[in-house]
Scaffold this active site. Sequence first.
Site, short mmCIF file in Angstrom:
data_model
loop_
_atom_site.label_atom_id
_atom_site.label_comp_id
_atom_site.label_asym_id
_atom_site.label_seq_id
_atom_site.Cartn_x
_atom_site.Cartn_y
_atom_site.Cartn_z
N TYR A 41 4.04 -8.68 9.51
CA TYR A 41 3.16 -8.73 8.35
C TYR A 41 1.86 -9.40 8.78
CZ TYR A 41 1.00 -10.43 4.09
OH TYR A 41 0.10 -10.72 3.10
N VAL A 42 0.74 -8.71 8.59
CA VAL A 42 -0.57 -9.24 8.96
C VAL A 42 -1.25 -9.72 7.68
CG1 VAL A 42 -2.81 -8.75 9.99
CG2 VAL A 42 -0.74 -7.69 10.93
N GLY A 72 0.82 -1.21 0.00
CA GLY A 72 0.00 0.00 0.00
C GLY A 72 0.85 1.25 0.00
N PRO A 92 -10.83 3.10 9.20
CA PRO A 92 -10.96 1.69 8.80
C PRO A 92 -9.72 1.11 8.12
CG PRO A 92 -12.99 2.86 8.36
CD PRO A 92 -12.00 3.90 8.81
N ALA A 93 -9.02 1.90 7.33
CA ALA A 93 -7.84 1.39 6.62
C ALA A 93 -6.69 1.08 7.56
CB ALA A 93 -7.39 2.40 5.57
N ASP A 150 -4.97 8.92 14.20
CA ASP A 150 -5.29 8.65 12.80
C ASP A 150 -6.03 7.32 12.66
OD1 ASP A 150 -5.45 9.22 10.10
OD2 ASP A 150 -3.46 8.42 9.62
N GLY A 175 0.15 8.96 2.14
CA GLY A 175 0.59 10.30 1.80
C GLY A 175 2.10 10.47 1.89
#
Length: 332
Positions: free
Chosen positions: A123-124, A51, A169-170, A166, A54
Amino acid sequence: DDSQATQAFVADFTGGVTPEASPPQGASSGQFSLPILPCHFGEYLLERVLGRGGMGVVYFGRQVQLDRPVAIKMIRSGVLASHNEVLRFYAEARSAAQLDHPNIVTVHQCGAVDGHRYFSMDYVAGTDLSKLIESAPLDTRRAARYVRDAARAIQYAHERGIVHRDLKPANVLVDESDQIHITDFGLAKSVGKDTGLTASGAALGTPSYMSPEQAAGRVGEQNQATDIYSLGAVLFTIVTGQPPFKSGSVVQTILHVIHRPAPMARSVRGDIPADLETIIDVCLQKSPERRYNSAAALADDLERFLLGAPIAARPASHLCRCWYWLLGIPIF
């Protein structure tokens, strides 16, 4: 100078040991922001992009010597990163590294390779809440369980003086065992400490999930109640399929967050239980003192809801909601 300050910051995080610089295979210093994958990066093998945000990019990789899958976060601007970007990046790593909780992503190592700053973390394998609701909102009990566990993890962070700031959901990952993991402490604030990384009057965060005090840039008022508001906004989103506030522009969204009362969840989805709507409404109060007094209190009420027991929160009357809205208007 800036480079010496940055080196001191990294050394402080890593205990004085800075990883040796070695150029990653398959990419030069100037083009590593878009490397040819897979490629070697220090002791890691980068395989794919997970992913981009910003400021950072997250890769799936493997720590070669340990044969361990990891997520590796780097600054997107690479060697061109500003001094403040570097400080904020390592502040995120330090905040997360202080937390050892099963529902918070663990940071393993941090440093720099060929001028590219990074930190590695668990790492999930799974997805995140924003992707889970792409087709439809979640079942209300499942959503309540996720946010209950997130609230308990955030309470753990709050007890150690860290406010996330912050939550969205993400940033709530769901693993293959259906357990949640909170990530991305890039805007985390240590209560009682001034890191110099948040400018006064700056609205930092994701507008739809910002608390009113965050949207208004009131840095001194951003504390545990800020995260409680965001948890309520996350719960609203995953049970209705849309955030409480989202307008055509960032500025409009921020103004609505500051001035407009949050909609009731059942005005968007009619089958939401009344108690769950009340829990969300308490979280989304404009004034921090009218929200839950702790993330633990929010988690406890969600637990009562899941058990079918009476919740502690009480719904505000229509008259009270109108009065609270009037109090939020500067002329009043």
